[in-house]
Design a protein around this motif. Structure first.
Motif, short mmCIF file in Angstrom:
data_model
loop_
_atom_site.label_atom_id
_atom_site.label_comp_id
_atom_site.label_asym_id
_atom_site.label_seq_id
_atom_site.Cartn_x
_atom_site.Cartn_y
_atom_site.Cartn_z
N GLU A 190 0.83 -1.21 0.00
CA GLU A 190 0.00 0.00 0.00
C GLU A 190 0.87 1.26 0.00
O GLU A 190 0.58 2.22 -0.72
CB GLU A 190 -0.92 -0.02 1.22
CG GLU A 190 -1.91 1.12 1.27
CD GLU A 190 -2.80 1.02 2.50
OE1 GLU A 190 -3.08 2.08 3.09
OE2 GLU A 190 -3.21 -0.10 2.85
N GLN A 191 1.93 1.26 0.81
CA GLN A 191 2.84 2.42 0.84
C GLN A 191 3.52 2.61 -0.51
O GLN A 191 3.67 3.74 -0.98
CB GLN A 191 3.89 2.24 1.93
CG GLN A 191 3.39 2.53 3.31
CD GLN A 191 4.50 2.43 4.36
OE1 GLN A 191 5.61 1.99 4.07
NE2 GLN A 191 4.19 2.84 5.57
N GLU A 224 2.40 1.71 -3.46
CA GLU A 224 1.41 2.21 -4.41
C GLU A 224 1.13 3.69 -4.18
O GLU A 224 0.99 4.46 -5.13
CB GLU A 224 0.12 1.39 -4.31
CG GLU A 224 0.24 -0.01 -4.84
CD GLU A 224 -0.99 -0.86 -4.58
OE1 GLU A 224 -1.91 -0.40 -3.87
OE2 GLU A 224 -1.00 -2.00 -5.07
N GLU A 225 1.05 4.08 -2.91
CA GLU A 225 0.81 5.48 -2.58
C GLU A 225 1.98 6.36 -3.05
O GLU A 225 1.77 7.44 -3.62
CB GLU A 225 0.63 5.61 -1.06
CG GLU A 225 0.14 6.96 -0.61
CD GLU A 225 -0.15 6.97 0.89
OE1 GLU A 225 0.36 7.87 1.56
OE2 GLU A 225 -0.87 6.07 1.35
N ASN A 226 3.20 5.90 -2.83
CA ASN A 226 4.37 6.64 -3.31
C ASN A 226 4.38 6.72 -4.83
O ASN A 226 4.73 7.76 -5.40
CB ASN A 226 5.66 5.98 -2.81
CG ASN A 226 5.90 6.23 -1.34
OD1 ASN A 226 5.31 7.12 -0.75
ND2 ASN A 226 6.74 5.40 -0.74
N ARG A 263 1.78 6.74 -6.81
CA ARG A 263 0.77 7.74 -7.20
C ARG A 263 1.30 9.16 -6.99
O ARG A 263 1.10 10.04 -7.83
CB ARG A 263 -0.52 7.54 -6.41
CG ARG A 263 -1.35 6.37 -6.86
CD ARG A 263 -2.75 6.39 -6.27
NE ARG A 263 -2.77 6.36 -4.82
CZ ARG A 263 -2.79 5.24 -4.09
NH1 ARG A 263 -2.81 4.08 -4.69
NH2 ARG A 263 -2.82 5.30 -2.77
N SER A 323 -6.74 8.41 -7.82
CA SER A 323 -7.32 7.51 -6.80
C SER A 323 -8.64 6.93 -7.22
O SER A 323 -9.42 7.27 -7.92
CB SER A 323 -7.51 8.25 -5.49
OG SER A 323 -6.24 8.62 -4.99
#
Length: 140
Positions: free
Chosen positions: A74-75, A77-79, A81, A140
Motif C-alpha cells: 500500500e505504501q 502504491e501510494e508513493n 501515485r 485515486s
C-alpha cells in the motif's frame, strides 16, 4: 605552507603524521573543525528529552513496528501515485515543490537561487499543490 597533523582530522591514524599543506587548505580544515565543534555544542545544549507521555505518536514511534506485506505494498502504491502526480506538474512547479518539501529549502532560499521574488515562488508552490491535489484525486 602550513604543517598539519593528519591524526587530528582522520580517526584511523593512530600515530602522528605531519604533512605540509597550502595555507588555504589548512584554513578550510580549521574552519571545518570549528564548525563541527559548534554543531556538537549546539546539539548538546538544545537536546530535547521527552517523556513517553509527551505525545500520542511518541510511544508508537518508540516501538519497533513491523509492517505487513499488504501495508508495504500500500505504501509503495501510494508513493507511486505521488511520484506520478509530481511528474505531471509543470517543471518549475515540480522543481520548486521538490526543493521546498523534499530538500527542506525555504521559499526565500529558492527565490534567491532562482533570482526571483519570494511571492512568485509562494504562488508557484501553492498552484503546484493545488494541481497535485487534483491529480491525486483523479488517480485515486
Amino acid at each position: 605552507m602550513k604543517e598539519i597533523n593528519l591524526r587530528d582530522y582522520y580517526p584511523f591514524y593512530t600515530n602522528d603524521v605531519i604533512v605540509e599543506v597550502p595555507d588555504e587548505v589548512a584554513d578550510l580544515l580549521r574552519e571545518y573543525k570549528l564548525a563541527e565543534a559548534a554543531y556538537i555544542l549546539r546539539t548538546y545544549r538544545h537536546k530535547a528529552y521527552f517523556s513517553l507521555d509527551y505525545d500520542v505518536n511518541v510511544e508508537r514511534d518508540a516501538l519497533v513496528i513491523v509492517l505487513t506485506p499488504a501495508e508495504i505494498m500500500e505504501q509503495k502504491e501510494e508513493n507511486a501515485r505521488l511520484y506520478q502526480a509530481l511528474a505531471a506538474l509543470p517543471e518549475k512547479q515540480r522543481n520548486r515543490i521538490y526543493a521546498h518539501f523534499f530538500l527542506g529549502m525555504s521559499k526565500s532560499e529558492i527565490a534567491k537561487a532562482e533570482g526571483t521574488h519570494k511571492s512568485r515562488i509562494t504562488r508557484s508552490i501553492n498552484a503546484g499543490l493545488r494541481n497535485l491535489e487534483k491529480s491525486l484525486k483523479e488517480i485515486s
